[in-house]
Scaffold this motif. Structure first.
Motif, PDB file in Angstrom:
ATOM      1  N   TYR A  19       0.960  -1.339   0.119  1.00 48.30           N
ATOM      2  CA  TYR A  19       0.034   0.098  -0.220  1.00 48.30           C
ATOM      3  C   TYR A  19       0.630   1.582  -0.101  1.00 48.30           C
ATOM      4  O   TYR A  19       0.416   2.231  -0.455  1.00 48.30           O
ATOM      5  N   TYR A  20       1.826   1.042   1.400  1.00 49.10           N
ATOM      6  CA  TYR A  20       2.786   2.854   1.003  1.00 49.10           C
ATOM      7  C   TYR A  20       3.899   2.662  -0.430  1.00 49.10           C
ATOM      8  O   TYR A  20       3.491   3.889  -0.389  1.00 49.10           O
ATOM      9  N   ASN A  21       4.435   1.229  -0.147  1.00 47.44           N
ATOM     10  CA  ASN A  21       5.077   1.796  -1.912  1.00 47.44           C
ATOM     11  C   ASN A  21       3.874   2.270  -3.322  1.00 47.44           C
ATOM     12  O   ASN A  21       4.512   3.340  -3.829  1.00 47.44           O
ATOM     13  N   PHE A  23       1.116   4.250  -2.693  1.00 50.42           N
ATOM     14  CA  PHE A  23       1.328   5.709  -2.311  1.00 50.42           C
ATOM     15  C   PHE A  23       2.564   6.453  -2.937  1.00 50.42           C
ATOM     16  O   PHE A  23       1.681   7.231  -3.072  1.00 50.42           O
ATOM     17  N   ASP A  24       3.651   6.053  -2.372  1.00 48.21           N
ATOM     18  CA  ASP A  24       4.326   7.018  -2.663  1.00 48.21           C
ATOM     19  C   ASP A  24       5.177   7.152  -3.799  1.00 48.21           C
ATOM     20  O   ASP A  24       5.706   8.117  -4.418  1.00 48.21           O
ATOM     21  N   ARG A  27       0.071   7.166  -6.768  1.00 53.17           N
ATOM     22  CA  ARG A  27      -1.110   6.759  -6.065  1.00 53.17           C
ATOM     23  C   ARG A  27      -2.455   5.926  -6.854  1.00 53.17           C
ATOM     24  O   ARG A  27      -3.292   5.550  -6.788  1.00 53.17           O
ATOM     25  N   HIS A  67       6.111   7.651   2.814  1.00 52.03           N
ATOM     26  CA  HIS A  67       5.591   6.897   4.148  1.00 52.03           C
ATOM     27  C   HIS A  67       6.795   5.805   5.113  1.00 52.03           C
ATOM     28  O   HIS A  67       7.584   4.954   4.312  1.00 52.03           O
ATOM     29  N   VAL A  69       7.072   3.227   8.143  1.00 50.99           N
ATOM     30  CA  VAL A  69       6.566   3.074   8.946  1.00 50.99           C
ATOM     31  C   VAL A  69       6.998   2.526  10.384  1.00 50.99           C
ATOM     32  O   VAL A  69       8.345   1.645  10.313  1.00 50.99           O
ATOM     33  N   SER A  72       3.160  -1.479  13.031  1.00 48.09           N
ATOM     34  CA  SER A  72       2.200  -1.746  12.962  1.00 48.09           C
ATOM     35  C   SER A  72       1.780  -3.371  13.090  1.00 48.09           C
ATOM     36  O   SER A  72       2.685  -3.842  13.651  1.00 48.09           O
ATOM     37  N   LEU A 101       5.460  11.020   8.153  1.00 49.83           N
ATOM     38  CA  LEU A 101       5.315  11.222   6.252  1.00 49.83           C
ATOM     39  C   LEU A 101       6.217  12.311   6.205  1.00 49.83           C
ATOM     40  O   LEU A 101       6.013  12.833   6.409  1.00 49.83           O
ATOM     41  N   GLN A 114      -3.006   4.975  10.833  1.00 53.25           N
ATOM     42  CA  GLN A 114      -3.673   4.965   9.690  1.00 53.25           C
ATOM     43  C   GLN A 114      -4.566   3.016  10.064  1.00 53.25           C
ATOM     44  O   GLN A 114      -3.669   2.672  10.705  1.00 53.25           O
TER      45      GLN A 114
END
Lengths: 140, 140
Positions: A19-21, A23-24, A27, A67, A69, A72, A101, A114
């Protein structure tokens, strides 16, 4: 009989990284992770469905974001059978992330938390989609 | 046909106020909110069931604690029917809280985030219990 829990640690870990890969780096590529009934609450503002959610995520006012992390946590969600003798609904996975972030060229990371609730695709139980998504910045 | 969503805002708001009031005044009184299948992940450490969860919560190393809620977000969790023509499983409520903790006589509040997944009691659908609970301190 209750079904065995899914490999929620493995599913959650893979999801967070994926997900964050996306997103960054891209998107719009997050779209397949959402469905028409997906819910996003972003800094208290509610969105429903792929289009509304992707519009929000792709129009956030920064060009670059990364992002990081910090923690988690994952839990299985094991629903009870709807009626005796009926199979239990499929298990899903709860994901709780905290991190930082980095936005554009600001040297100051923003802290965030999140929550994701991941449901298996009935047609492909090895594939999960985001039923619930809640995002908050944690101001100091 | 999909069932109407529960009053997730009302349920979530009432829960948050009730939970932290009990936590701050009488931690053992949290027991009825948990069930044998309840899961708690506290700072990454997993606990299952009323006894394990209550032992953890009541032995946290402080005498006095006060939660101050900064943000609280709520979403309904609306499962799909298990099979065509079957009723959908009951909706549940996702709660996402951030805030500050005042511990004993320390003047420095600790930031925290917490997620709850509330399920309705099948015998009393107006009554919700904590199926999932994840807690994290947000260090600066």
């Amino acid at each position: 009989m209750a079904a065995a829990p899914p490999d929620y640690q493995g599913i959650g870990t893979a999801f967070v990284s994926h997900y964050y890969n996306l997103f960054d780096t891209s998107r719009p590529s997050l779209a397949p992770l959402y469905r028409p009934s997906s819910l996003l609450t972003f800094e208290g503002e509610p969105f429903m469905g792929v289009d509304a959610i992707l519009t929000k995520l792709t129009t956030l006012p920064f060009a670059k974001v990364a992002h990081q992390v910090t923690t988690s946590d994952f839990q299985p969600v094991m629903p009870d059978p709807v009626a005796p003798g009926m199979p239990a609904p499929p298990a899903s996975v709860l994901v709780f992330v905290s991190g930082s972030l980095m936005v554009d060229d600001s040297p100051n990371p923003l802290k965030f938390s999140q929550v994701f609730h991941l449901s298996p695709d009935p047609a492909n139980p090895m594939s999960y989609w985001v039923r619930n998504d809640m995002f908050r910045l944690n101001y100091a």
